[in-house]
Design a protein around this motif. Structure first.
Motif, PDB file in Angstrom:
ATOM      1  N   ALA A 144      38.649   9.234  27.164  1.00  0.00           N
ATOM      2  CA  ALA A 144      38.834   8.436  25.301  1.00  0.00           C
ATOM      3  C   ALA A 144      40.331   8.112  24.827  1.00  0.00           C
ATOM      4  CB  ALA A 144      38.103   8.973  24.783  1.00  0.00           C
ATOM      5  N   LEU A 145      40.353   7.333  24.581  1.00  0.00           N
ATOM      6  CA  LEU A 145      42.050   6.813  24.564  1.00  0.00           C
ATOM      7  C   LEU A 145      42.571   7.639  23.186  1.00  0.00           C
ATOM      8  CD1 LEU A 145      42.608   3.350  25.131  1.00  0.00           C
ATOM      9  CD2 LEU A 145      43.883   4.580  26.261  1.00  0.00           C
ATOM     10  N   ARG A 146      44.111   8.642  22.738  1.00  0.00           N
ATOM     11  CA  ARG A 146      43.692   8.651  21.739  1.00  0.00           C
ATOM     12  C   ARG A 146      45.010   7.950  20.984  1.00  0.00           C
ATOM     13  NH1 ARG A 146      46.049  14.355  23.525  1.00  0.00           N
ATOM     14  NH2 ARG A 146      46.030  14.691  21.861  1.00  0.00           N
TER      15      ARG A 146
ATOM     16  N   GLY B 142      45.579  16.758  31.003  1.00  0.00           N
ATOM     17  CA  GLY B 142      45.309  16.849  31.888  1.00  0.00           C
ATOM     18  C   GLY B 142      43.504  17.449  32.297  1.00  0.00           C
ATOM     19  N   ASP B 143      42.729  18.218  30.739  1.00  0.00           N
ATOM     20  CA  ASP B 143      41.908  18.588  31.424  1.00  0.00           C
ATOM     21  C   ASP B 143      40.641  17.790  30.605  1.00  0.00           C
ATOM     22  OD1 ASP B 143      42.291  21.501  31.152  1.00  0.00           O
ATOM     23  OD2 ASP B 143      42.811  21.868  29.772  1.00  0.00           O
ATOM     24  N   ALA B 144      40.964  16.925  29.703  1.00  0.00           N
ATOM     25  CA  ALA B 144      39.940  15.001  29.708  1.00  0.00           C
ATOM     26  C   ALA B 144      39.662  14.512  30.918  1.00  0.00           C
ATOM     27  CB  ALA B 144      40.727  14.412  28.287  1.00  0.00           C
TER      28      ALA B 144
ATOM     29  N   LEU C  57      40.387  16.280  33.827  1.00  0.00           N
ATOM     30  CA  LEU C  57      39.273  16.664  34.870  1.00  0.00           C
ATOM     31  C   LEU C  57      37.567  16.570  33.967  1.00  0.00           C
ATOM     32  CD1 LEU C  57      38.766  18.714  37.170  1.00  0.00           C
ATOM     33  CD2 LEU C  57      39.438  20.857  35.316  1.00  0.00           C
ATOM     34  N   GLU C  58      36.995  16.861  33.165  1.00  0.00           N
ATOM     35  CA  GLU C  58      36.250  16.244  33.105  1.00  0.00           C
ATOM     36  C   GLU C  58      35.642  15.140  32.959  1.00  0.00           C
ATOM     37  OE1 GLU C  58      34.011  18.754  32.187  1.00  0.00           O
ATOM     38  OE2 GLU C  58      35.766  19.212  32.412  1.00  0.00           O
ATOM     39  N   SER C  59      36.865  13.842  33.196  1.00  0.00           N
ATOM     40  CA  SER C  59      35.821  13.359  33.798  1.00  0.00           C
ATOM     41  C   SER C  59      35.414  12.635  35.590  1.00  0.00           C
ATOM     42  CB  SER C  59      37.276  11.909  33.303  1.00  0.00           C
ATOM     43  OG  SER C  59      37.204  11.958  31.835  1.00  0.00           O
ATOM     44  N   TYR C  60      36.788  13.226  36.366  1.00  0.00           N
ATOM     45  CA  TYR C  60      36.327  13.594  37.181  1.00  0.00           C
ATOM     46  C   TYR C  60      35.152  14.303  37.451  1.00  0.00           C
ATOM     47  CZ  TYR C  60      37.797  15.144  41.788  1.00  0.00           C
ATOM     48  OH  TYR C  60      37.895  15.859  43.638  1.00  0.00           O
ATOM     49  N   ARG C  61      35.114  15.349  36.836  1.00  0.00           N
ATOM     50  CA  ARG C  61      33.301  16.168  37.154  1.00  0.00           C
ATOM     51  C   ARG C  61      32.173  14.901  36.793  1.00  0.00           C
ATOM     52  NH1 ARG C  61      35.880  21.319  34.520  1.00  0.00           N
ATOM     53  NH2 ARG C  61      36.153  22.839  35.547  1.00  0.00           N
TER      54      ARG C  61
ATOM     55  N   THR D 103      47.541  13.478  36.602  1.00  0.00           N
ATOM     56  CA  THR D 103      46.111  14.058  38.014  1.00  0.00           C
ATOM     57  C   THR D 103      46.308  14.895  38.384  1.00  0.00           C
ATOM     58  OG1 THR D 103      47.682  11.930  39.500  1.00  0.00           O
ATOM     59  CG2 THR D 103      46.690  11.277  37.721  1.00  0.00           C
ATOM     60  N   LEU D 104      47.712  15.568  38.787  1.00  0.00           N
ATOM     61  CA  LEU D 104      47.915  16.683  39.407  1.00  0.00           C
ATOM     62  C   LEU D 104      46.803  17.927  39.523  1.00  0.00           C
ATOM     63  CD1 LEU D 104      51.309  16.748  40.810  1.00  0.00           C
ATOM     64  CD2 LEU D 104      49.671  15.864  41.967  1.00  0.00           C
ATOM     65  N   HIS D 105      46.720  18.326  37.985  1.00  0.00           N
ATOM     66  CA  HIS D 105      45.831  19.924  38.000  1.00  0.00           C
ATOM     67  C   HIS D 105      44.858  19.129  37.888  1.00  0.00           C
ATOM     68  CE1 HIS D 105      44.013  22.670  35.188  1.00  0.00           C
ATOM     69  NE2 HIS D 105      43.187  22.058  34.911  1.00  0.00           N
ATOM     70  N   ALA D 106      43.728  17.705  37.606  1.00  0.00           N
ATOM     71  CA  ALA D 106      42.624  17.637  38.077  1.00  0.00           C
ATOM     72  C   ALA D 106      42.394  17.392  39.619  1.00  0.00           C
ATOM     73  CB  ALA D 106      42.475  16.398  37.430  1.00  0.00           C
ATOM     74  N   LEU D 107      43.538  17.255  40.336  1.00  0.00           N
ATOM     75  CA  LEU D 107      42.826  16.767  41.556  1.00  0.00           C
ATOM     76  C   LEU D 107      42.724  18.291  42.708  1.00  0.00           C
ATOM     77  CD1 LEU D 107      45.774  13.954  42.671  1.00  0.00           C
ATOM     78  CD2 LEU D 107      43.206  14.133  42.715  1.00  0.00           C
TER      79      LEU D 107
END
Length: 250
Positions: free
Chosen positions: A155-157, A169-171, A173-177, A196-200
């Motif tokens: 979601a846009l903040r 990054g946590d958000a 990652l959740e979208s990636y999942r 993006t690197l954390h999620a990747l």
């Protein structure tokens, strides 16, 4: 030849308020590479208007590098390509490359090349954009021959200095999942302003659907680094990211 960048010197064109491109490019660059950055600027009041201005002013922005011995230019702004369309993007790339005497690589074209290298036809988009720009991105990727099977994103903040650049990054990652069951061949993490690197890295560890981000694709393509698989594994950049930003979640 410079003391820093014996393997290559990347000239990166960065949207004016973007706080993500330089950190991710520094982490992603292969050993021996260095970078210079120039800012894409616009006084327009909306995201779409600024993106159009970035494309229109690309020749002047690239000229900021003057006679610096850059190896390639990297246009770190996917949204501009969506609004310009592939034909105008091709024309701009050809014109600026000829004028500067080095290749201009756009994040959108690099992402297209990366998805093709991955053998991906069915693509899920992880988008940080407002709805209108997300729709424009979908049209762009379909025009490149991809089947867009799902779209999701944090979601846009709107209370932050810039809603895209302030995403956590946590958000991401959740979208990636959430896209892992979409039946796609790969997830494409859109934009150069979303971290993006954390999620990747975590997604790779968790065995999620293969994914790539526009920044990763851009550095891979602009440095001519060949086989994409070590990049997807994070063979060099995960350790470098941890060294550069030891307090971050990567």
């Amino acid at each position: 030849m410079t003391d820093y960048g014996a393997a290559g010197l990347l000239g990166v064109l960065v949207p004016q308020a973007n706080t993500t491109v330089e950190p991710e490019v520094w982490a992603l660059m292969p050993p021996g590479w260095s970078m210079l950055a120039a800012r894409l600027t616009s006084g327009a009041g909306t995201i779409a208007e600024r993106l159009v201005d970035y494309t229109a002013g690309l020749d002047a922005t690239a000229a900021q590098f003057a006679n610096a011995p850059v190896t390639a230019l990297a246009f770190a702004c996917t949204g501009a390509s969506y609004l310009a369309g592939a034909a105008e993007e091709d024309a701009v790339v050809a014109r600026v490359s000829a004028a500067r005497g080095v290749p201009l690589v756009t994040a959108a074209r690099a992402s297209t090349a990366a998805l093709r290298a991955m053998g991906a036809r069915r693509v899920a988009l992880l988008s940080p954009y407002p709805e209108d720009l997300t729709r424009a991105s979908e049209a762009y990727w379909r025009a490149q021959g991809f089947d867009i099977v799902a779209t999701a994103g944090p979601a846009l903040r709107t209370g932050d200095f810039h809603p895209i650049y302030a995403m956590q990054g946590d958000a991401v990652l959740e979208s990636y999942r959430s896209l892992s069951g979409a039946g796609a061949d790969a997830v494409l993490m859109l934009g150069t302003g979303m971290a993006t690197l954390h999620a990747l890295a975590v997604g790779r560890d968790e065995g999620l659907m293969p994914a790539i981000s526009c920044n990763l694709a851009l550095v891979w393509a602009a440095t001519g680094a060949g086989d994409l698989r070590p990049w997807l594994d994070g063979a060099h950049w995960r350790a470098r990211l941890a060294a550069l930003f030891p307090g971050d979640r990567a």
